[in-house]
Structure formats: C-alpha cells, structure tokens
Design an enzyme around this catalytic site. Structure first.
Site: not given
Ligand SMILES: NC(=O)c1ccc[n+]([C@@H]2O[C@H](COP(=O)([O-])OP(=O)(O)OC[C@H]3O[C@@H](n4cnc5c(N)ncnc54)[C@H](OP(=O)(O)O)[C@@H]3O)[C@@H](O)[C@H]2O)c1
Length: 260
Positions: A150, A163
């Site tokens: 991130s 974070y």
């Molecule tokens: N979206 C952003 O703006 C952003 C920006 C920078 C970085 N990121 C990073 O990108 C990654 C994905 O983010 P996202 O926004 O795509 O999140 P998201 O839409 O909330 O999706 C998260 C995914 O991870 C799974 N998950 C969550 N906790 C888990 C656990 N303990 N064990 C196994 N699976 C788990 C969830 O499914 P279940 O709930 O069914 O487990 C879901 O499939 C993260 O590492 C986040 O820090 C996101």
C-alpha cells in the site's frame, strides 16, 4: 507473428491468490486466469468463495479453478491451505499475497491485540505463506510472488499507524526475500495501491468531501479500479518481468510522486 508470446502468458502456471473472492484479489484472479494460469483461491467465507469459483470456472473453461476457505490470520489454517494443495497435487508457481485488513484509529486508541491482529494478517501471514510456498515455488522455472502492499507503507495516509507500519514491513519483506530467494529462481515483488474502488474502500469514498480531498491529491484525478492493480500484479507474475525483483510498484494515479 509475435515470437515473444510466451513471455506474456501464464500457461503451465498455478497461482495461489489470497483474498481472492472480492476486490483486488478477485480482479487479480480473473487477470491471471485470462493469461492462462490455473487458480487456487483462498478467502474466509466459503459459500461466497464457491460462487466466485463457479463464476471463474464458467468464464475460463480452459483452466482449473479450485477454492479453499481459510482465515489466514490463523497459523493452523495457513497450514491447512498447504495440506489442501499437497492433496490436490497442483504445486503452485505463483503466490499473490493479497488478503489484508485494517481497523483505522488514532495511535493512542489501539489496544495491543488490535494492532497485533493487523500485523498478523498483513505481514506475518504473508511471510508464512511465502515460507510455506517456497518448496513448491523453487521447483518452477518462472516462479514469482507478488505482495499487495500500500502507499501507506511509504508515506502517511489516514489509515492509522499499524496498517502503514505493517505495509512498510511487507515492502521490506519483499526486498529481503527477493535477494535471498533470487538464487532459488523466485522473483518477489509488491504492488502499492492508493485508493482503489472496492467494498473495503467504498464507505470512505462515499463521503463527497473526503472523495474531493483524495482526488485533489491524485494527479490522475480519479479512484483506481481493482483491474488496474490486477494488471500490475499480472505483469509482475509474467515471464515478461523476468529481470524485475525486489520492487514495490505503486499503482496510485501519481499520488506518491505528487508534491506541490
Ligand atoms: N482498496 C484499496 O483502496 C486498497 C489500497 C491499498 C492497499 N489495499 C490492499 O489490497 C488488499 C485487498 O484489499 P481490497 O480493498 O480488495 O479488500 P476487500 O475488497 O475487502 O477484499 C478482501 C478479500 O480478502 C479476503 N480476506 C479478508 N480477510 C481474510 C483473512 N483473514 N483470511 C483470508 N482471506 C481474507 C476477503 O474475503 P473474506 O471476507 O471472505 O475472507 C476478500 O476476498 C489488502 O491487502 C489491502 O490492504 C487496498
């Protein structure tokens, strides 16, 4: 005829994508499938994950799509993922450590178990998944790991300190493993997204004033899409990026280089 076609496809690869049921992980799974990789999908909600598995299997009939429900914050469940893979006899050649989470708070408001939980998923789970995957990755000629970091691991954004701390450490893990495992033929890179439109980011972006502030600091003047992070992840998996390792690629619409 494109004689470089093999550099831009992933046939013969098996990719384990964590957090593959939603957001960036789901988009990454789709992108890798489109390039020909078989998929191993992991997330906690098994029923939802199975729907996603069926959808991807339907959309990409030429590849194998398998799924396993696990909470990667739990050491035993991480081991269970690798028992499952051993039983499948489908050794992985690509690992995308995407599952991550956050509870944003002011630094003084965190209970120790809260910030430790953020580290457990964002950092220690990714480290352990890399270590567990190593014996399989080392057997493949073009193995790669991509960690989803991130921009918060590079500069202050309003995520709360733990974070950002965990993502900065994940970026450094990426660099350390890249050097240590180069001799094993395993490339290790990371992507560092700024705001990407997913279920997780949606509540914050629903506030128009906050959205304006975010866009003000984003030279491309829009929020990123999961597919745009997925494309960067896929590139770092492809043989086309065979001389790239230890890098953290920002997918941020210009956020990090923007000063004034
Ligand atoms: N979206 C952003 O703006 C952003 C920006 C920078 C970085 N990121 C990073 O990108 C990654 C994905 O983010 P996202 O926004 O795509 O999140 P998201 O839409 O909330 O999706 C998260 C995914 O991870 C799974 N998950 C969550 N906790 C888990 C656990 N303990 N064990 C196994 N699976 C788990 C969830 O499914 P279940 O709930 O069914 O487990 C879901 O499939 C993260 O590492 C986040 O820090 C996101």
């Amino acid at each position: 005829m494109n004689t470089r076609i093999d550099a831009w496809q992933l046939q013969g690869h098996t990719a384990l994508v964590t957090g593959a049921s939603k957001g960036i992980g789901y988009a990454a799974a789709r992108e890798l499938a489109g390039l020909g990789a078989d998929l191993l999908l992991v997330a906690r909600d098994e029923d939802y994950l199975e729907q996603v598995r069926l959808e991807l299997a339907d959309d990409f009939p030429g590849i194998a799509v398998r799924a396993f429900g696990a909470d990667l914050s739990e050491a035993e469940e991480r081991l269970a993922v690798f028992d499952w893979i051993a039983d499948l006899g489908a050794p992985l050649s690509l690992l995308v450590n995407n599952a991550g989470g956050n509870v944003p708070k002011a630094a003084l408001d965190y209970a120790p178990e809260e910030y430790r939980a953020i580290f457990e998923l964002n950092l220690f789970a990714a480290f352990e998944m890399c270590r567990l995957a190593h014996p399989q990755l080392v057997q493949h000629a073009n193995a790669a790991i991509v960690n989803v970091g991130s921009v918060s691991g590079a500069t202050h954004v309003r995520t709360g300190a733990p974070y950002g701390m965990s993502k900065a450490a994940l970026h450094q893990l990426t660099r350390n493993l890249a050097v240590e495992w180069a001799v094993d033929g395993i490339r290790v890179n990371a992507v560092a997204p700024w705001y990407i439109r997913t279920q997780r980011s949606e509540p914050a972006l629903a506030d128009p004033d906050y959205l304006d502030e975010v866009l003000d600091r984003t030279p491309l003047r829009r929020i990123g899409e999961p597919e745009e992070v997925a494309a960067a992840i896929a590139f770092l998996c492809l043989p086309a990026s065979s001389y790239i390792t230890g890098q953290v690629l920002a997918v941020d619409g210009g956020f990090l280089p923007y000063g004034f």
